[in-house]
Design an enzyme around this catalytic site. Structure first.
Site: not given
Ligand code: GAR
Length: 191
Positions: A19, A21, A94, A96-97, A111, A113, A149, A178
């Site tokens: 966390g 970010n 982590m 995938i929706l 997102n 990456h 992605d 990031e």
């Protein structure tokens, strides 16, 4: 999606791990010139370290195990609508929706990456970049599309990979950029 003058866009951050970010986005949200407020943190991992920031900054959190994706995503969609969330930021999330979920929030899920997309989609990005002796790496903020992605790129930042870099140093180097790039991307799409 442009910001309404005087209002902050209600934002949810999805995490699975440390966390950093998330913490960075929370700090960004407190700035006067930030177009967002962080109103919800969602984690698919009960023990995600990043959940501590929910307590620290008094932000509502939900832990949703996505093993039954259909059911869990419906639950998340309800919560997001109820809380009037208008932007979803994936930050080290982590899972995938589903296409259905993404289409429900089309153009409103972004997102970060840790690679220069379209290079190194998916997992183990730093490992693969080092194995390929890449001279450069970096990170990308992009819209989320059903294919992993692969959504439209909002912004990227490139850094040099040194011969001395290893997994740990590269990860730290990329994380540092990031933290600069994610707020910049949000400003870019909202202001
Ligand atoms: C970050 O490097 C982020 O880019 C990456 O996970 C890390 C999370 O760190 N995300 C992905 O790999 C998504 N495919 P954090 O939990 O400290 O923000």
């Amino acid at each position: 999606m442009k910001k309404l003058i005087g209002y902050k866009i209600k934002t949810a951050v999805f995490i699975s791990g440390t966390g950093t970010n998330l913490k960075n986005l929370i700090n960004f949200s407190y700035k006067k010139n930030s177009p967002i407020s962080i109103d919800l943190i969602i984690s698919n991992i009960k023990k995600a370290k990043g959940l501590n920031y929910a307590k620290k900054y008094k932000i509502e959190k939900k832990i949703i195990n996505l093993d039954n994706k259909n059911k869990s995503e419906k639950k998340i969609i309800n919560i997001l609508h109820k809380k009037k969330i208008k932007l979803v930021c994936l930050a080290g999330f982590m899972k995938i929706l589903s296409k259905k979920f993404i289409n429900n929030f089309k153009g409103k899920i972004i997102n970060i990456h840790p690679s220069l997309l379209p290079k190194y989609k998916g997992l183990n990005t730093h490992k693969r970049a080092l194995e390929n002796n890449e001279k450069f790496s970096g990170c990308t903020v992009h819209y989320v599309a059903p294919k992993i992605d692969s959504g439209k790129i909002i912004i990227q930042k490139k850094i040099r990979v040194s011969k001395k870099d290893n997994l740990k140093t590269l990860r730290i180097k990329v994380l540092k950029i990031e933290h600069k790039l994610y707020p910049k991307a949000i400003k870019k799409i909202l202001t």
